[in-house]
Design a protein around this motif. Sequence first.
Motif, mmCIF file in Angstrom:
data_model
loop_
_atom_site.group_PDB
_atom_site.id
_atom_site.type_symbol
_atom_site.label_atom_id
_atom_site.label_comp_id
_atom_site.label_asym_id
_atom_site.label_seq_id
_atom_site.Cartn_x
_atom_site.Cartn_y
_atom_site.Cartn_z
ATOM 1 N N SER A 1 0.833 -1.207 0.000
ATOM 2 C CA SER A 1 0.000 0.000 0.000
ATOM 3 C C SER A 1 0.869 1.260 0.000
ATOM 4 O O SER A 1 0.540 2.235 -0.687
ATOM 5 N N ILE A 2 1.963 1.222 0.732
ATOM 6 C CA ILE A 2 2.886 2.364 0.723
ATOM 7 C C ILE A 2 3.490 2.520 -0.663
ATOM 8 O O ILE A 2 3.609 3.625 -1.192
ATOM 9 N N LEU A 3 3.881 1.407 -1.262
ATOM 10 C CA LEU A 3 4.495 1.428 -2.589
ATOM 11 C C LEU A 3 3.553 2.041 -3.622
ATOM 12 O O LEU A 3 3.978 2.817 -4.479
ATOM 13 N N THR A 4 2.269 1.736 -3.519
ATOM 14 C CA THR A 4 1.285 2.304 -4.442
ATOM 15 C C THR A 4 1.240 3.824 -4.321
ATOM 16 O O THR A 4 1.244 4.548 -5.329
ATOM 17 N N VAL A 5 1.220 4.309 -3.094
ATOM 18 C CA VAL A 5 1.204 5.761 -2.859
ATOM 19 C C VAL A 5 2.497 6.389 -3.365
ATOM 20 O O VAL A 5 2.481 7.450 -4.005
ATOM 21 N N CYS A 6 3.618 5.731 -3.114
ATOM 22 C CA CYS A 6 4.913 6.260 -3.550
ATOM 23 C C CYS A 6 5.011 6.311 -5.075
ATOM 24 O O CYS A 6 5.601 7.242 -5.638
ATOM 25 N N LYS A 7 4.418 5.325 -5.754
ATOM 26 C CA LYS A 7 4.404 5.342 -7.225
ATOM 27 C C LYS A 7 3.596 6.525 -7.738
ATOM 28 O O LYS A 7 3.976 7.173 -8.723
ATOM 29 N N GLN A 8 2.495 6.834 -7.081
ATOM 30 C CA GLN A 8 1.687 7.995 -7.459
ATOM 31 C C GLN A 8 2.484 9.281 -7.246
ATOM 32 O O GLN A 8 2.471 10.185 -8.091
ATOM 33 N N ASP A 9 3.197 9.346 -6.123
ATOM 34 C CA ASP A 9 4.039 10.514 -5.842
ATOM 35 C C ASP A 9 5.139 10.658 -6.881
ATOM 36 O O ASP A 9 5.447 11.763 -7.329
ATOM 37 N N ALA A 10 5.728 9.543 -7.281
ATOM 38 C CA ALA A 10 6.797 9.568 -8.281
ATOM 39 C C ALA A 10 6.278 10.100 -9.611
ATOM 40 O O ALA A 10 6.961 10.878 -10.292
ATOM 41 N N ALA A 11 5.068 9.683 -9.983
ATOM 42 C CA ALA A 11 4.479 10.176 -11.228
ATOM 43 C C ALA A 11 4.235 11.677 -11.153
ATOM 44 O O ALA A 11 4.520 12.420 -12.106
ATOM 45 N N GLU A 12 3.714 12.133 -10.011
ATOM 46 C CA GLU A 12 3.471 13.566 -9.826
ATOM 47 C C GLU A 12 4.768 14.369 -9.833
ATOM 48 O O GLU A 12 4.807 15.492 -10.338
ATOM 49 N N ASP A 13 5.830 13.771 -9.260
ATOM 50 C CA ASP A 13 7.126 14.449 -9.195
ATOM 51 C C ASP A 13 7.948 14.271 -10.469
ATOM 52 O O ASP A 13 9.065 14.784 -10.562
ATOM 53 N N GLU A 14 7.389 13.533 -11.442
ATOM 54 C CA GLU A 14 8.053 13.277 -12.720
ATOM 55 C C GLU A 14 9.461 12.710 -12.528
ATOM 56 O O GLU A 14 10.433 13.172 -13.112
ATOM 57 N N VAL A 15 9.554 11.660 -11.712
ATOM 58 C CA VAL A 15 10.830 10.998 -11.448
ATOM 59 C C VAL A 15 11.226 10.204 -12.687
ATOM 60 O O VAL A 15 10.396 9.487 -13.272
ATOM 61 N N SER A 16 12.481 10.316 -13.082
ATOM 62 C CA SER A 16 12.949 9.604 -14.271
ATOM 63 C C SER A 16 13.023 8.105 -14.015
ATOM 64 O O SER A 16 13.103 7.657 -12.868
ATOM 65 N N ALA A 17 13.018 7.326 -15.083
ATOM 66 C CA ALA A 17 13.073 5.866 -14.981
ATOM 67 C C ALA A 17 14.348 5.406 -14.275
ATOM 68 O O ALA A 17 14.334 4.431 -13.528
ATOM 69 N N GLU A 18 15.441 6.116 -14.498
ATOM 70 C CA GLU A 18 16.717 5.758 -13.880
ATOM 71 C C GLU A 18 16.697 5.947 -12.368
ATOM 72 O O GLU A 18 17.370 5.239 -11.630
ATOM 73 N N GLU A 19 15.942 6.916 -11.906
ATOM 74 C CA GLU A 19 15.898 7.241 -10.483
ATOM 75 C C GLU A 19 14.720 6.598 -9.756
ATOM 76 O O GLU A 19 14.628 6.691 -8.531
ATOM 77 N N LEU A 20 13.825 5.941 -10.487
ATOM 78 C CA LEU A 20 12.575 5.469 -9.918
ATOM 79 C C LEU A 20 12.767 4.477 -8.775
ATOM 80 O O LEU A 20 12.163 4.639 -7.708
ATOM 81 N N ASN A 21 13.597 3.447 -8.944
ATOM 82 C CA ASN A 21 13.768 2.451 -7.884
ATOM 83 C C ASN A 21 14.315 3.074 -6.607
ATOM 84 O O ASN A 21 13.828 2.766 -5.506
#
Length: 82
Positions: A36-56
């Motif tokens: 559940s935390i990971l799901t929220v963090c993925k949404q935050d990453a999309a909003e913050d426009e995190v690059s694929a290289e930095e995503l993990n």
Amino acid sequence: MKKLLLVTLLTAVSTFTFADEDNEGTEQASAAYIQSILTVCKQDAAEDEVSAEELNNYLLECVNDDLVSNDYNAIDSLPSKK
């Protein structure tokens, strides 16, 4: 005598404080909670426009920040996708 008492008291307090900190985060969060935390963090990453290289790294830090702030153990790697 007062100095000895003060030093003894300060030593006892600091030992108690460090011992208490060592016990923080000793419980492992459930897999469902981590997901559940990971799901929220993925949404935050999309909003913050995190690059694929930095995503993990972003996701791992985001998940661990939440876990630690809620007194759970941090994780070493993200759960595998199912």
